[in-house]
Design an enzyme around this catalytic site. Sequence first.
Site, short mmCIF file in Angstrom:
data_model
loop_
_atom_site.label_atom_id
_atom_site.label_comp_id
_atom_site.label_asym_id
_atom_site.label_seq_id
_atom_site.Cartn_x
_atom_site.Cartn_y
_atom_site.Cartn_z
CG ASP A 6 -1.80 1.22 1.33
OD1 ASP A 6 -2.55 1.41 0.34
OD2 ASP A 6 -1.94 1.75 2.31
CB SER A 7 0.06 4.79 -0.33
OG SER A 7 -0.94 4.76 0.43
CE1 TYR A 38 2.00 5.14 -3.40
CE2 TYR A 38 0.93 3.24 -4.11
CZ TYR A 38 1.94 3.67 -3.81
OH TYR A 38 3.16 3.03 -4.03
N GLY A 39 -3.52 8.50 -3.48
CA GLY A 39 -5.05 9.04 -3.88
C GLY A 39 -4.95 10.37 -4.74
CB CYS A 69 -3.21 0.89 -2.22
SG CYS A 69 -3.64 2.81 -2.70
CG ASN A 70 -10.13 0.60 -2.17
OD1 ASN A 70 -11.05 0.09 -2.85
ND2 ASN A 70 -9.56 0.03 -0.83
CB THR A 71 -5.92 5.09 -5.04
OG1 THR A 71 -6.44 5.57 -3.98
CG2 THR A 71 -5.77 5.93 -6.13
CD GLU A 162 -2.28 8.70 6.49
OE1 GLU A 162 -1.42 9.84 6.89
OE2 GLU A 162 -2.40 7.67 5.72
CB CYS A 194 -10.49 4.46 1.16
SG CYS A 194 -8.97 5.14 1.79
CB THR A 195 -6.28 1.22 2.81
OG1 THR A 195 -5.98 2.57 2.81
CG2 THR A 195 -5.91 0.23 1.67
CG HIS A 196 -6.65 5.53 5.52
ND1 HIS A 196 -5.81 4.94 4.49
CD2 HIS A 196 -5.55 6.15 6.25
CE1 HIS A 196 -4.63 5.22 4.75
NE2 HIS A 196 -4.60 6.13 5.55
N1 DGL Z 1 -4.55 3.51 0.24
C1 DGL Z 1 -5.20 4.54 -0.32
C2 DGL Z 1 -6.32 3.83 -0.75
O1 DGL Z 1 -7.12 2.93 -0.38
C3 DGL Z 1 -5.73 5.76 0.71
C4 DGL Z 1 -4.18 6.21 1.12
C5 DGL Z 1 -3.53 7.04 -0.02
O2 DGL Z 1 -4.11 7.89 -0.63
O3 DGL Z 1 -2.22 6.83 -0.25
O4 DGL Z 1 -6.95 4.28 -1.63
#
Ligand code: DGL
Length: 275
Positions: A6-7, A38-39, A69-71, A162, A194-196
């Site tokens: 992930d990012s 990454y978003g 990571c979803n993005t 975060e 999204c992961t968060h």
């Molecule tokens: N991991 C990203 C996602 O799931 C969220 C955090 C980021 O933007 O890096 O889209």
Amino acid sequence: MIGIFDSGFGGLTVMKEYLKKYPEFDYMYLGDQANMPYGSHSKERLNKLVVQNVDFLVNKGCKLIIIACNTASADALRHVQNIYKGNPTILGVLVPAVENSLKETRFGNIGVIGTRGTINSNAYKREIEKYENDLYKPTDKRARESVKLYQQACPLLVPLVEEGLIKATVTRMILKNYLRPLKNAHIDTLILGCTHYPLLQKEITRIMGKNCKIISSAQAATYAIGSYFENHPDVLNLITRNGKRTYYTTDCPERFADLGKRFLGEVIVGEKVEI
Ligand code: DGL
């Protein structure tokens, strides 16, 4: 060994689900903190970063790679899959959440929240259209003929999580604001894309009410891997099982340890690496 990346730390919500289900597997986690978030990257930049991450994990011996990571799953999964051609298998987190939402929706009003990158990619819409004929079986008299997807970018949620502001009033207000259009559209199913967002799930559930089914992409992806292994025993057999976990981060190991503990619920030490 399974490689998950992930990012940064968000992908640990996916790793957490894997550890619950398959504690015996060996895992390697890579958090690309040097390039987060990454978003807000372009598709071209994400493609490049994702290839770098996969290369790193493959060189370390990972036989199955999960893009947590979803993005990155939305924008770059097909790109790396085309490069690696199944060796190793590379999976993302979008399709399981889409399949789950199509099975769960009662009348076809589905919502998805994610980063700007995920929403702008339109990947959830494309995947819904691909699977809807097979999986959409509405159960309610309000059922739509075909599914309508309501998409909402929520760029402020990642930094709020975060910063540890999960229960703060400001977060509740921002969440209410982001979710209002989805509530007004009477969605019956909401994908946390999204992961968060699993860390905000309680508050999101409270705002959306009990008639809206919440689907976490982290949980859906982990659940789906069970049937993937049933259909691909060759991949399952490649995964070593000593319960070993290794963590790498491309920047700030202290922050990785601090946030990692919050996301995974256990103390972790990430070794800093250049990729
Ligand atoms: N991991 C990203 C996602 O799931 C969220 C955090 C980021 O933007 O890096 O889209």
